[in-house]
Write an enzyme that holds these catalytic residues in place. Sequence first.
Site, PDB file in Angstrom:
ATOM      1  N   LYS A 279      -9.183  -6.544  -1.734  1.00 48.55           N
ATOM      2  CA  LYS A 279     -10.338  -6.528  -0.829  1.00 48.55           C
ATOM      3  C   LYS A 279     -10.918  -5.121  -0.750  1.00 48.55           C
ATOM      4  CE  LYS A 279      -9.444  -6.726   3.557  1.00 48.55           C
ATOM      5  NZ  LYS A 279      -9.791  -5.362   4.019  1.00 48.55           N
TER       6      LYS A 279
ATOM      7  N   ASP B 243       0.852  -1.194   0.000  1.00 51.11           N
ATOM      8  CA  ASP B 243       0.000   0.000   0.000  1.00 51.11           C
ATOM      9  C   ASP B 243       0.886   1.241   0.000  1.00 51.11           C
ATOM     10  OD1 ASP B 243      -2.270   1.685   0.158  1.00 51.11           O
ATOM     11  OD2 ASP B 243      -3.314   0.246   1.418  1.00 51.11           O
TER      12      ASP B 243
ATOM     13  N   HIS C  14     -14.068  -1.147  -5.836  1.00 50.23           N
ATOM     14  CA  HIS C  14     -15.255  -0.277  -5.757  1.00 50.23           C
ATOM     15  C   HIS C  14     -14.893   1.196  -5.566  1.00 50.23           C
ATOM     16  CE1 HIS C  14     -16.033  -0.054  -1.101  1.00 50.23           C
ATOM     17  NE2 HIS C  14     -14.746  -0.029  -1.368  1.00 50.23           N
TER      18      HIS C  14
END
Length: 373
Positions: free
Chosen positions: A274, A240, A278
Amino acid sequence: MGYLFEETLSSNPKTPIVVDDDNELGLMAVRLANAAAFPMVLKASLELGVFDTLYAEASRTDSFLSPSEIASKLPTTPRNPGAPVLLDRMLRLLASYSMVKCEKVSVGKEQRVYRAEPICRFFLKNNIQDIGSLASQVIVNFDSVFLNTWAQLKDVVLEGGDAFGRAHGGMKLFDYMGTDERFSKLFNQTGFTIAVVKKALEVYQGFKGVNVLVDVGGGVGNTLGVVTSKYPNIKGINFDLTCALAQAPTYPGVEHVAGDMFVDVPTGNAMILKRILHDWTDEDCVKILKNCWKSLPQNGKVVVIELVTPDEAENGDINANIAFDMDMLMFTQCSGGKERSRAEFEALAAASGFSHCQFVCQAYHCWIIEFCK
């Protein structure tokens, strides 16, 4: 035609009312018009520690507590002498939504007492490592940072643009989090996806045989922490941005690696996305997925954990309610973000070079979807 079950209507709340379709619709309309009260009371109750207090007492003694007893047991003791009265008013609203159980007792005078209902366990602040908690999700959704974006909804519909950017000086959500440490910490504490992962691992067998598992956009690394606790042979790479990893704890077998998924992704024979896709437009999703595809071996896969929207907006369908609620959250929080249907996920897989995708199992509101190379 309505039927009057008693002679007159009065101020007595127990007096039956005229029953007809128009009256029922009117009641539904009034409830919707005042719907803001429930989530704000829920948020305040979570911040006060009401559910943790009630649940701890129910776990020990299965007993009810009076508002005064609840006030005395809160993590922060109220200085306001009227706190029990206010808590009582809040709790009876929560009881009307079956979040707590309410009974009346007579101890000198009649009063209401309360006990946690089973649903409370999903809202315990101290339950993140057990089943995950929706407490932080409620608190972040009703934080001023996100509340301010809702005020832009009408103008976005009429004029276009990005609701979050309109509310925050043109910044995108993830850029903004780099400037607001308080909100970034709050956002990264949202923990219910841990419950989703644990529930999925009860039936999903797709991590067997995986040697290196990369969680792309893995935040503080709690997903890999759960997976590697069940599969200790797996080497986990939590990938990340640097700002997201700043608050990441240490997990056995998990390495935190900083980078940008739009540039490249670490190599692994399986990957997790995960609740990442979206947040982004179809074009951005394809960029992310193509980078994953490049870093996978032949027959590798991406394990996508996402909500799947139903094809129809059916009245009374809880899955439809959840899906379309969350889709509107994406509409206001992430420019171009949205929840997707099965067909849309299949289209993303094809556009990114994957041979196929399969919808393996469902855990709570999310599906486990494999994008296979």
